[in-house]
Design an enzyme around this catalytic site. Sequence first.
Site, PDB file in Angstrom:
ATOM      1  CB  ALA A   1      64.938  38.338 -16.503  1.00 16.59           C
TER       2      ALA A   1
ATOM      3  N   GLY B   1      66.731  41.058 -12.490  1.00 14.33           N
ATOM      4  CA  GLY B   1      67.989  40.856 -13.212  1.00 14.33           C
ATOM      5  C   GLY B   1      68.738  42.158 -13.448  1.00 14.33           C
TER       6      GLY B   1
ATOM      7  CD  GLU C   1      69.177  38.713  -9.848  1.00 14.23           C
ATOM      8  OE1 GLU C   1      68.508  38.772 -10.903  1.00 14.23           O
ATOM      9  OE2 GLU C   1      69.160  37.737  -9.092  1.00 14.23           O
TER      10      GLU C   1
ATOM     11  CD  GLU D   1      64.213  38.740  -9.070  1.00 12.80           C
ATOM     12  OE1 GLU D   1      63.973  39.400  -8.033  1.00 12.80           O
ATOM     13  OE2 GLU D   1      65.274  38.854  -9.711  1.00 12.80           O
TER      14      GLU D   1
HETATM   15  N1  CO8 Z   1      60.224  42.198 -18.972  1.00 13.24           N
HETATM   16  C1  CO8 Z   1      59.583  42.465 -20.137  1.00 13.24           C
HETATM   17  N2  CO8 Z   1      58.988  43.655 -20.401  1.00 13.24           N
HETATM   18  C2  CO8 Z   1      59.051  44.599 -19.436  1.00 13.24           C
HETATM   19  C3  CO8 Z   1      59.705  44.394 -18.210  1.00 13.24           C
HETATM   20  C4  CO8 Z   1      60.336  43.123 -17.994  1.00 13.24           C
HETATM   21  N3  CO8 Z   1      61.024  42.831 -16.887  1.00 13.24           N
HETATM   22  N4  CO8 Z   1      59.585  45.510 -17.453  1.00 13.24           N
HETATM   23  C5  CO8 Z   1      58.891  46.402 -18.200  1.00 13.24           C
HETATM   24  N5  CO8 Z   1      58.555  45.859 -19.379  1.00 13.24           N
HETATM   25  C6  CO8 Z   1      57.781  46.462 -20.474  1.00 13.24           C
HETATM   26  C7  CO8 Z   1      56.315  46.534 -20.122  1.00 13.24           C
HETATM   27  O1  CO8 Z   1      55.675  45.299 -20.394  1.00 13.24           O
HETATM   28  C8  CO8 Z   1      55.849  47.675 -21.023  1.00 13.24           C
HETATM   29  O2  CO8 Z   1      55.709  47.157 -22.332  1.00 13.24           O
HETATM   30  P1  CO8 Z   1      54.297  47.396 -23.117  1.00 13.24           P
HETATM   31  O3  CO8 Z   1      54.202  48.898 -23.254  1.00 13.24           O
HETATM   32  O4  CO8 Z   1      54.499  46.670 -24.384  1.00 13.24           O
HETATM   33  O5  CO8 Z   1      53.238  46.863 -22.236  1.00 13.24           O
HETATM   34  C9  CO8 Z   1      57.048  48.614 -21.058  1.00 13.24           C
HETATM   35  O6  CO8 Z   1      58.183  47.826 -20.620  1.00 13.24           O
HETATM   36  C10 CO8 Z   1      56.906  49.782 -20.092  1.00 13.24           C
HETATM   37  O7  CO8 Z   1      56.650  49.238 -18.812  1.00 13.24           O
HETATM   38  P2  CO8 Z   1      55.434  49.756 -17.898  1.00 13.24           P
HETATM   39  O8  CO8 Z   1      54.308  50.252 -18.757  1.00 13.24           O
HETATM   40  O9  CO8 Z   1      55.120  48.691 -16.915  1.00 13.24           O
HETATM   41  O10 CO8 Z   1      56.135  51.014 -17.201  1.00 13.24           O
HETATM   42  P3  CO8 Z   1      55.759  51.651 -15.790  1.00 13.24           P
HETATM   43  O11 CO8 Z   1      56.551  52.907 -15.693  1.00 13.24           O
HETATM   44  O12 CO8 Z   1      54.289  51.719 -15.592  1.00 13.24           O
HETATM   45  O13 CO8 Z   1      56.309  50.606 -14.687  1.00 13.24           O
HETATM   46  C11 CO8 Z   1      57.967  49.116 -13.733  1.00 13.24           C
HETATM   47  C12 CO8 Z   1      57.708  50.383 -14.571  1.00 13.24           C
HETATM   48  C13 CO8 Z   1      57.501  49.327 -12.295  1.00 13.24           C
HETATM   49  C14 CO8 Z   1      59.477  48.870 -13.771  1.00 13.24           C
HETATM   50  C15 CO8 Z   1      57.199  47.923 -14.351  1.00 13.24           C
HETATM   51  O14 CO8 Z   1      57.469  47.879 -15.750  1.00 13.24           O
HETATM   52  C16 CO8 Z   1      57.569  46.598 -13.785  1.00 13.24           C
HETATM   53  O15 CO8 Z   1      57.145  46.261 -12.680  1.00 13.24           O
HETATM   54  N6  CO8 Z   1      58.369  45.778 -14.525  1.00 13.24           N
HETATM   55  C17 CO8 Z   1      58.719  44.451 -14.141  1.00 13.24           C
HETATM   56  C18 CO8 Z   1      59.742  44.450 -13.028  1.00 13.24           C
HETATM   57  C19 CO8 Z   1      60.066  43.035 -12.600  1.00 13.24           C
HETATM   58  O16 CO8 Z   1      59.257  42.297 -12.103  1.00 13.24           O
HETATM   59  N7  CO8 Z   1      61.333  42.627 -12.795  1.00 13.24           N
HETATM   60  C20 CO8 Z   1      61.820  41.315 -12.447  1.00 13.24           C
HETATM   61  C21 CO8 Z   1      61.733  40.397 -13.610  1.00 13.24           C
HETATM   62  S1  CO8 Z   1      62.168  38.707 -13.186  1.00 13.24           S
HETATM   63  C22 CO8 Z   1      63.857  38.687 -13.168  1.00 13.24           C
HETATM   64  O17 CO8 Z   1      64.486  39.687 -13.367  1.00 13.24           O
HETATM   65  C23 CO8 Z   1      64.518  37.381 -12.879  1.00 13.24           C
HETATM   66  C24 CO8 Z   1      66.038  37.496 -12.897  1.00 13.24           C
HETATM   67  C25 CO8 Z   1      66.692  36.162 -13.027  1.00 13.24           C
HETATM   68  C26 CO8 Z   1      66.721  35.654 -14.432  1.00 13.24           C
HETATM   69  C27 CO8 Z   1      67.672  36.397 -15.330  1.00 13.24           C
HETATM   70  C28 CO8 Z   1      67.669  35.846 -16.745  1.00 13.24           C
HETATM   71  C29 CO8 Z   1      68.141  36.904 -17.776  1.00 13.24           C
END
Ligand code: CO8
Length: 257
Positions: free
Chosen positions: A65, A108, A111, A131
Amino acid sequence: MAYETLIVETHEAVGLIRLNRPQALNALNSTVLAELKQAYGSFHVDETIGAIVLTGSEKAFAAGADIKEMQPLDFADVYKSDFISGWDEIAKARKPVIAAVSGFALGGGCELAMMCDFIIAADTAKFGQPEITLGIIPGMGGSQRLTRAVGKAKAMDLVLTGRMMDAAEAERCGLVSRIVPADKLVEEALAAAAKIASLSRPSVLMAKEAVNRALETTLEEGLRFERRLFHSLFATEDQKEGMAAFIEKRKPVFKNR
Ligand code: CO8
């Protein structure tokens, strides 16, 4: 129709939806949800479409998400709007949906893949429910669908630690149905969807309903449900055609009725 966060195409009888927010690794925000509903809706009313493939990019199916959209929300915001409930419509798609997952399928994203009927993974795929590392828990079914798919031990491990698992581990534990080379992912998923789309639509829809019922009911009720659906298919022209074609050693011509 033009989409902001999706690329939507048709490949003969298959609808292909690509999540397309490369700047955010396909993070799922409210626009993605609204557009996915629109794309699913248009494929579901289109009689020529028999199956759907949902995919992302090579780097990410979806990294969860959208954390930036969620961060400012408080309890009253999410409770009053019943935040996330809109995704139930995606999970209830009637036509078969195959998730073709390359790269990250996290939170998400994992999911959403599990809302599909089965997952074909690229050898680069990584699945996880991170999460817990954000101070929340899965909210789009991760604690429920993942546990049903892989069992309690693996689900607890993933949900409590937030660690990722690779495609091989995901296949071993039953989350994905098959692994293919990353450069063949969409091709393989389209081929599987085309096969499904070529079959009799009533039997495909009933097969999907029957398998899904197994997760919701007792064995006795599930067997009764299956048998009633099985009986009902003998009322279709396609059952006559499918069996006649087998006996006459030719390809069936299904009319989807
Ligand atoms: N949300 C928003 N932006 C994101 C997300 C995300 N989940 N994941 C990545 N991005 C963005 C980053 O902020 C970055 O943007 P910017 O360049 O502007 O800073 C861009 O994507 C590239 O990401 P990274 O630089 O972090 O890329 P890496 O290759 O270094 O890392 C990862 C990749 C490991 C996937 C890392 O991006 C990461 O850990 N992302 C978050 C993963 C996460 O925690 N996901 C769970 C989110 S919570 C959730 O899903 C709850 C679900 C239930 C609710 C559903 C409602 C819709």
